[in-house]
Design a protein around this motif. Structure first.
Motif, PDB file in Angstrom:
ATOM      1  N   GLU A 156       0.624  -1.309  -0.155  1.00 52.20           N
ATOM      2  CA  GLU A 156      -0.284   0.124  -0.593  1.00 52.20           C
ATOM      3  C   GLU A 156       0.691   0.630   0.103  1.00 52.20           C
ATOM      4  OE1 GLU A 156      -3.280   0.264   3.302  1.00 52.20           O
ATOM      5  OE2 GLU A 156      -3.739  -2.169   1.402  1.00 52.20           O
ATOM      6  N   GLY A 157       2.078   1.523  -0.477  1.00 52.44           N
ATOM      7  CA  GLY A 157       3.207   2.286  -0.431  1.00 52.44           C
ATOM      8  C   GLY A 157       3.244   3.230   0.683  1.00 52.44           C
ATOM      9  N   ASP A 158       3.822   4.101   0.605  1.00 55.54           N
ATOM     10  CA  ASP A 158       4.440   4.702   1.768  1.00 55.54           C
ATOM     11  C   ASP A 158       3.509   5.221   2.996  1.00 55.54           C
ATOM     12  OD1 ASP A 158       6.907   4.392   1.005  1.00 55.54           O
ATOM     13  OD2 ASP A 158       7.786   6.774   0.542  1.00 55.54           O
ATOM     14  N   GLN A 159       2.831   6.164   2.710  1.00 58.84           N
ATOM     15  CA  GLN A 159       0.900   5.884   3.458  1.00 58.84           C
ATOM     16  C   GLN A 159       0.909   5.283   3.672  1.00 58.84           C
ATOM     17  OE1 GLN A 159      -1.274   9.376   1.627  1.00 58.84           O
ATOM     18  NE2 GLN A 159      -2.423   9.153   3.104  1.00 58.84           N
ATOM     19  N   GLY A 160      -0.043   4.240   3.772  1.00 58.23           N
ATOM     20  CA  GLY A 160      -0.239   2.815   3.387  1.00 58.23           C
ATOM     21  C   GLY A 160       0.804   2.034   4.993  1.00 58.23           C
ATOM     22  N   MET A 161       1.706   2.425   4.337  1.00 57.89           N
ATOM     23  CA  MET A 161       2.803   1.956   5.535  1.00 57.89           C
ATOM     24  C   MET A 161       3.123   2.810   6.945  1.00 57.89           C
ATOM     25  SD  MET A 161       5.607  -0.077   3.306  1.00 57.89           S
ATOM     26  CE  MET A 161       6.774   0.655   4.997  1.00 57.89           C
ATOM     27  N   LEU A 162       3.107   4.362   6.581  1.00 60.91           N
ATOM     28  CA  LEU A 162       2.650   4.686   7.711  1.00 60.91           C
ATOM     29  C   LEU A 162       1.442   5.019   8.380  1.00 60.91           C
ATOM     30  CD1 LEU A 162       3.670   7.907   5.588  1.00 60.91           C
ATOM     31  CD2 LEU A 162       5.086   7.185   8.027  1.00 60.91           C
ATOM     32  N   MET A 163       0.179   4.776   7.706  1.00 59.93           N
ATOM     33  CA  MET A 163      -0.486   4.589   8.577  1.00 59.93           C
ATOM     34  C   MET A 163      -1.234   2.826   9.710  1.00 59.93           C
ATOM     35  SD  MET A 163      -4.198   5.266   5.788  1.00 59.93           S
ATOM     36  CE  MET A 163      -3.670   6.398   5.258  1.00 59.93           C
ATOM     37  N   VAL A 164      -0.243   2.428   9.027  1.00 58.21           N
ATOM     38  CA  VAL A 164       0.031   1.200   9.895  1.00 58.21           C
ATOM     39  C   VAL A 164       1.012   1.448  10.998  1.00 58.21           C
ATOM     40  CG1 VAL A 164       1.559  -1.403  10.435  1.00 58.21           C
ATOM     41  CG2 VAL A 164       0.236  -1.039   8.800  1.00 58.21           C
ATOM     42  N   GLY A 165       2.113   2.541  10.721  1.00 59.72           N
ATOM     43  CA  GLY A 165       2.538   3.037  12.193  1.00 59.72           C
ATOM     44  C   GLY A 165       1.797   3.713  12.836  1.00 59.72           C
ATOM     45  N   ASN A 166       0.881   4.215  12.636  1.00 56.54           N
ATOM     46  CA  ASN A 166      -0.213   5.173  13.196  1.00 56.54           C
ATOM     47  C   ASN A 166      -0.519   4.656  14.582  1.00 56.54           C
ATOM     48  OD1 ASN A 166      -0.950   7.263  10.589  1.00 56.54           O
ATOM     49  ND2 ASN A 166       0.308   7.789  11.812  1.00 56.54           N
ATOM     50  N   VAL A 167      -1.189   3.159  13.698  1.00 53.85           N
ATOM     51  CA  VAL A 167      -1.904   2.105  14.744  1.00 53.85           C
ATOM     52  C   VAL A 167      -0.580   1.907  15.854  1.00 53.85           C
ATOM     53  CG1 VAL A 167      -3.204   0.564  14.843  1.00 53.85           C
ATOM     54  CG2 VAL A 167      -3.318   1.798  13.022  1.00 53.85           C
ATOM     55  N   GLY A 168       0.334   2.080  15.558  1.00 57.07           N
ATOM     56  CA  GLY A 168       1.108   1.279  16.207  1.00 57.07           C
ATOM     57  C   GLY A 168       1.538   2.187  17.307  1.00 57.07           C
ATOM     58  N   VAL A 169       2.211   3.056  16.855  1.00 54.47           N
ATOM     59  CA  VAL A 169       2.583   4.576  17.663  1.00 54.47           C
ATOM     60  C   VAL A 169       1.350   5.183  19.317  1.00 54.47           C
ATOM     61  CG1 VAL A 169       2.665   6.847  18.348  1.00 54.47           C
ATOM     62  CG2 VAL A 169       3.617   5.793  16.608  1.00 54.47           C
ATOM     63  N   ASN A 170      -0.143   4.919  18.515  1.00 54.50           N
ATOM     64  CA  ASN A 170      -1.857   4.830  19.526  1.00 54.50           C
ATOM     65  C   ASN A 170      -1.657   3.745  20.217  1.00 54.50           C
ATOM     66  OD1 ASN A 170      -2.009   7.277  18.076  1.00 54.50           O
ATOM     67  ND2 ASN A 170      -3.634   5.818  16.534  1.00 54.50           N
TER      68      ASN A 170
END
Length: 141
Positions: free
Chosen positions: A25-39
């Motif tokens: 899902e590209g960089d943005q999709g990977m960043l969203m997974v990171g968002n969930v992890g940080v949350n």
């Protein structure tokens, strides 16, 4: 300074998770997974009480991530993945994952709720779900 405490090894761990869960899902999709992890690390609520580190979050059981069961997750983090993980750790967030604690990839449409959390939207194949502020205020920073 990041929104969560981490070290270089934990940053690499988050980078590996982001790649294994959403590389397609590209960089943005990977960043969203990171968002969930940080949350999940920030939240200290619901299914994520006492999750204080990236390592706690990645390996949480039950409630963790399917990717840790796949060999691809255990490959070395690439520099580009580490940079994305650093961006998530530093608080860069993207809707619909901004305040999300859950995401998954359904076969069809996104359900309206998941683990009693409202669907906040879809990005490519993944649906994202966020708690109410009253249930988890720490993810609303």
């Amino acid at each position: 300074m990041g929104v969560i405490k981490t070290n270089s090894e934990q940053t690499k761990l988050l980078a590996r998770l982001m790649r294994a869960e959403a590389e397609g899902e590209g960089d943005q999709g990977m960043l969203m997974v990171g968002n969930v992890g940080v949350n999940r690390v920030l939240g200290n609520c619901m299914d994520f009480k006492d999750i204080r580190t990236i390592e706690d979050m990645v390996y949480q059981s039950p409630g963790g991530f399917e990717a840790v069961q796949k060999s691809y997750f255990y490959q070395k983090a690439r520099d580009s993945d580490i940079r994305l993980a650093e961006r998530s750790i530093n608080g860069e967030r993207y809707w619909p994952a901004t305040n999300s604690l859950w995401y998954f990839r359904p076969v069809g449409e996104c359900p309206a709720t998941w683990y009693s959390q409202d669907n906040t939207g879809r990005y490519k194949a993944h649906c994202f779900f966020s708690p109410q502020y009253s249930d988890c205020p720490n993810v609303y920073y």
